[in-house]
Design a protein around this motif. Sequence first.
Motif, PDB file in Angstrom:
ATOM      1  N   TRP A 223      39.449 -14.353  29.034  1.00  0.00           N
ATOM      2  CA  TRP A 223      38.049 -13.937  28.562  1.00  0.00           C
ATOM      3  C   TRP A 223      38.279 -13.640  27.070  1.00  0.00           C
ATOM      4  N   PHE A 224      39.167 -13.120  26.600  1.00  0.00           N
ATOM      5  CA  PHE A 224      39.442 -12.783  25.264  1.00  0.00           C
ATOM      6  C   PHE A 224      39.584 -14.107  24.418  1.00  0.00           C
ATOM      7  N   LYS A 225      40.160 -14.915  24.909  1.00  0.00           N
ATOM      8  CA  LYS A 225      40.065 -16.082  24.250  1.00  0.00           C
ATOM      9  C   LYS A 225      39.006 -16.705  23.706  1.00  0.00           C
ATOM     10  N   THR A 226      37.909 -16.860  25.021  1.00  0.00           N
ATOM     11  CA  THR A 226      36.778 -17.760  24.648  1.00  0.00           C
ATOM     12  C   THR A 226      35.857 -16.437  23.801  1.00  0.00           C
ATOM     13  N   GLY A 227      36.343 -15.218  23.995  1.00  0.00           N
ATOM     14  CA  GLY A 227      35.342 -14.248  23.179  1.00  0.00           C
ATOM     15  C   GLY A 227      34.210 -13.630  24.036  1.00  0.00           C
ATOM     16  N   LEU A 228      34.208 -12.337  24.336  1.00  0.00           N
ATOM     17  CA  LEU A 228      33.278 -11.727  24.789  1.00  0.00           C
ATOM     18  C   LEU A 228      32.015 -11.665  24.438  1.00  0.00           C
ATOM     19  N   GLN A 229      30.713 -11.907  25.470  1.00  0.00           N
ATOM     20  CA  GLN A 229      29.369 -11.839  24.837  1.00  0.00           C
ATOM     21  C   GLN A 229      28.895 -10.617  25.251  1.00  0.00           C
ATOM     22  N   ASP A 230      27.870 -10.254  24.195  1.00  0.00           N
ATOM     23  CA  ASP A 230      27.160  -9.181  24.520  1.00  0.00           C
ATOM     24  C   ASP A 230      26.355  -9.087  25.663  1.00  0.00           C
ATOM     25  N   ARG A 231      26.032  -8.025  26.376  1.00  0.00           N
ATOM     26  CA  ARG A 231      25.342  -8.254  27.591  1.00  0.00           C
ATOM     27  C   ARG A 231      24.047  -7.578  27.932  1.00  0.00           C
ATOM     28  N   ALA A 232      22.963  -8.124  28.407  1.00  0.00           N
ATOM     29  CA  ALA A 232      21.636  -7.377  28.500  1.00  0.00           C
ATOM     30  C   ALA A 232      21.961  -6.109  29.563  1.00  0.00           C
ATOM     31  N   VAL A 233      21.560  -4.886  29.349  1.00  0.00           N
ATOM     32  CA  VAL A 233      21.699  -3.884  30.152  1.00  0.00           C
ATOM     33  C   VAL A 233      20.516  -3.540  30.829  1.00  0.00           C
ATOM     34  N   THR A 234      19.359  -4.016  30.470  1.00  0.00           N
ATOM     35  CA  THR A 234      18.086  -3.778  31.164  1.00  0.00           C
ATOM     36  C   THR A 234      17.654  -4.647  31.814  1.00  0.00           C
ATOM     37  N   ARG A 235      16.653  -4.867  32.774  1.00  0.00           N
ATOM     38  CA  ARG A 235      15.903  -5.945  33.310  1.00  0.00           C
ATOM     39  C   ARG A 235      14.421  -5.581  33.652  1.00  0.00           C
ATOM     40  N   ASP A 236      13.701  -6.574  33.518  1.00  0.00           N
ATOM     41  CA  ASP A 236      12.347  -6.254  34.063  1.00  0.00           C
ATOM     42  C   ASP A 236      12.059  -6.470  35.345  1.00  0.00           C
ATOM     43  N   LEU A 237      12.436  -5.521  36.427  1.00  0.00           N
ATOM     44  CA  LEU A 237      12.184  -5.314  37.742  1.00  0.00           C
ATOM     45  C   LEU A 237      11.704  -4.331  38.139  1.00  0.00           C
ATOM     46  N   ASP A 238      11.320  -4.320  39.347  1.00  0.00           N
ATOM     47  CA  ASP A 238      10.762  -3.060  39.786  1.00  0.00           C
ATOM     48  C   ASP A 238      11.937  -2.174  40.560  1.00  0.00           C
ATOM     49  N   TRP A 239      12.689  -2.831  41.349  1.00  0.00           N
ATOM     50  CA  TRP A 239      13.735  -2.235  42.214  1.00  0.00           C
ATOM     51  C   TRP A 239      15.087  -1.899  41.458  1.00  0.00           C
ATOM     52  N   GLY A 240      15.068  -0.749  40.872  1.00  0.00           N
ATOM     53  CA  GLY A 240      16.372  -0.347  40.163  1.00  0.00           C
ATOM     54  C   GLY A 240      15.940   1.180  39.662  1.00  0.00           C
ATOM     55  N   ILE A 241      16.647   1.582  38.837  1.00  0.00           N
ATOM     56  CA  ILE A 241      16.947   2.998  37.904  1.00  0.00           C
ATOM     57  C   ILE A 241      16.290   2.511  36.740  1.00  0.00           C
ATOM     58  N   LYS A 242      15.087   3.319  36.693  1.00  0.00           N
ATOM     59  CA  LYS A 242      14.245   3.258  35.190  1.00  0.00           C
ATOM     60  C   LYS A 242      15.237   3.620  34.190  1.00  0.00           C
ATOM     61  N   VAL A 243      14.890   3.034  33.335  1.00  0.00           N
ATOM     62  CA  VAL A 243      15.657   3.277  31.832  1.00  0.00           C
ATOM     63  C   VAL A 243      15.079   4.605  31.263  1.00  0.00           C
ATOM     64  N   PRO A 244      16.238   5.562  30.875  1.00  0.00           N
ATOM     65  CA  PRO A 244      15.511   6.777  30.684  1.00  0.00           C
ATOM     66  C   PRO A 244      15.134   7.063  29.336  1.00  0.00           C
ATOM     67  N   ILE A 245      14.599   5.965  28.844  1.00  0.00           N
ATOM     68  CA  ILE A 245      13.940   5.936  27.344  1.00  0.00           C
ATOM     69  C   ILE A 245      12.560   5.428  27.250  1.00  0.00           C
ATOM     70  N   ASP A 246      11.526   6.374  26.879  1.00  0.00           N
ATOM     71  CA  ASP A 246      10.133   6.295  26.861  1.00  0.00           C
ATOM     72  C   ASP A 246       9.911   4.591  26.537  1.00  0.00           C
ATOM     73  N   LYS A 247      10.508   4.331  25.472  1.00  0.00           N
ATOM     74  CA  LYS A 247       9.922   2.816  24.831  1.00  0.00           C
ATOM     75  C   LYS A 247      10.444   1.842  26.137  1.00  0.00           C
ATOM     76  N   TYR A 248      11.322   2.128  26.794  1.00  0.00           N
ATOM     77  CA  TYR A 248      11.675   1.122  27.755  1.00  0.00           C
ATOM     78  C   TYR A 248      11.537   1.499  29.493  1.00  0.00           C
ATOM     79  N   LYS A 249      10.499   2.506  29.345  1.00  0.00           N
ATOM     80  CA  LYS A 249      10.459   3.169  30.576  1.00  0.00           C
ATOM     81  C   LYS A 249      10.026   2.179  31.887  1.00  0.00           C
ATOM     82  N   ASP A 250       9.386   1.103  31.407  1.00  0.00           N
ATOM     83  CA  ASP A 250       8.758   0.054  32.592  1.00  0.00           C
ATOM     84  C   ASP A 250       9.999  -0.737  33.129  1.00  0.00           C
TER      85      ASP A 250
END
Length: 660
Positions: A223-250
Amino acid sequence: MKTKQKYIVTSALTYANGYTHLGHIAGSLLPADIYVRYRRLNGDDIIYVCGSDEYGTAIEMSAIKEGVSPTEIINKYHEANKKSYADLGISFDIYSRTSNPSHTETAREFFKVLYDKGILYEKTDQQLFSEKENRFLADRFIEGTCPVCGYEEARGDQCENCGSSLSPLQLINPKSKISGDTPVIKDSKQLYFPLSKYQDDLNQWLSAKKNWKPNVINYCKGWFKTGLQDRAVTRDLDWGIKVPIDKYKDKVIYVWIEAPVGYISATKDLFTERGEPDKWKEYWQQPDTKLIHFLGKDNVIFHAIIFPAMLMAHGDYVLVDNIPANEFLNMGGEKFSKSKGIGSVVKDVLKVYEPDIIRYAIASNMPENKDTEFNWEDVVNKNNNELAAILGNFVNRVVVFTKSKFDNVVPAKHHETQNEIFDEIKKAADLISSHFEKFRFKDALTETMNCARMANKYFNDNEPWNLIKNNQDKCAGVLNNCIQIIHSLGILFSPFIPFTSDKILNVLNKDMSVFTWDKIGEEVLKSGHRLGENHILFPQLELPKQTESAEQNQLITIDEFSKVKLKTAKVLSCEAVPKSKKLYKLKLKSGNIEKQIVSGIAEHYSPEDLIGKIVVIVDNLKSAKLMGIESQGMLLAAKNGSSLKIITVDGGMTDGANVS
RNA sequence: ACCGGAGUAGCUCAGCUGGUUAGAGCGUCGGAAUCAUAAUCCGUAGGUCGGGGGUUCAAGUCCCUCCUCCGGUACCA
């Protein structure tokens, strides 16, 4: 006083989308449980946490499909799997779940720390949005025409027809799988975790891990050889734990970011239950705690790279000490899958077999180094030939002997009896310990069973059935030793087959007071101690007919059948294969082609019976070597029990004809 | 496609940094024993270590290549 080494052991959280199958058991539950039980016998300070992973698209999808709420899905499978684990003797300190409020809180807090530290960054990407449903659609909620091959039911992530990897935006004429609505492209802001920035730290940290399995290390290095990619840590879904930041609360926290935090929440839940709500910190926030993740190979990247990177970013937690990842357990050449094979689901398996038998069969064939094969015949054989024959029989023969000759009471010690057996067992226990320390459970089990073999040998060599006639005192001494050995075996086997160890203690009429690793090879039962009632530990098993009929009932299509090319052939010559009871080497002519086939019919026909006969062969079978002789096909025969008859045609047919 | 792993006795698997005649369990065959769930214990046979090249005094173990299988990578969890 020196403080004890603390351990946190985890098994990969179970995704609450289906019943747990034996693959999960082999991959992460059983090895962890064995390890934990061993450590507890040593008096180590260890906690074992696990739970259900209950958010994400797949669960939402199942809920929609079944027309129920996600909550109903997760409740059903959480309870069912929790029970399966209990029935199998998996000894969690806690089996929690990510839908607990405590986890929501922990995950949100964790996320917020990363955000407040300025680690996460925002990036806009384009996603498909259904206006009718008023939601963004995850890849697997989208279906459309494949831009590569034109297949009309390609999924948003991949075309099953041509195998192309796709992004949902590439699909021609995309449709929502839920409502059939045509989605529109819409911008969506997501938070990203800068995994690429942690590559150097991760690499350095991992390089110091000298005792990890090489495949885990190599995989990460790749993995290191090919280089790690940044990862999205939020999703536009309903079934999950709401992001605890107002701007992204949906939005919700991506399940793979939130789920591993579940190990921490589960530990909090554990100590809350125990009335020491802050004690979890003594484990997760002490740098010298050994955190050990047990999991299958599909999970390595999350536990070896992503989760540690998140923990590094957070800063307050201990990083994993080892990841003894397992490969996969296959069944009948195929991997376990929730969608097929009813027999592989734990709750069903336990209806047929005792949990210890399953534990033993899986442990003895654990996929530590490579994928391994598992089948019911093995389970039955291991029960009959190993558990019953070696361990069960030793306990039984000693107890029965004691009952009939010594009134079921531990007989007196004797100065002439050889005591080297105890040294041998202690030596074996040390070896077994070293296997456990290295996470080599198969080796540990082999050596454990060898202790039972040693015990049988000791019994055989001393021939107490003869001693009883001419040297009763010495006979008593031998039996006394044997009874002590049974207690040791109870301890030695308990990480693998704990229910049996309980039974052994019952048979010995002994409590748990000296049931610790350091008492192996010690004499813990006093002369005069009355034994309990004898029980057969492992009754003989037969292979269930079920398996056979399941195979028979498996239907195939005409296309599958037509893959098998059957032809008539004339037997030109036939000779016995040297050193073999069953095999003949036949030369056959099928049309213009001559073939050599090795066939296991020697017990049923003599060569002269066969020469000149028109038989039916499988013409396109891959050639194979039997007893070193090449066989270029297969001769068909009907078999029922010990009776066998070859297949011929109803007269007047030449060789080389097609059979269909 | 790329990254990692695997292909070893009839079956299921071990073989750590290359080093004496390649190991275990089960199954096979033979023997001893009879206390025991016909269960034990001892011994025998069985492998050109996926194919082909190469490095080395020495390769299952290192390098190259090909074949087959498994996992990962795609905001699938």
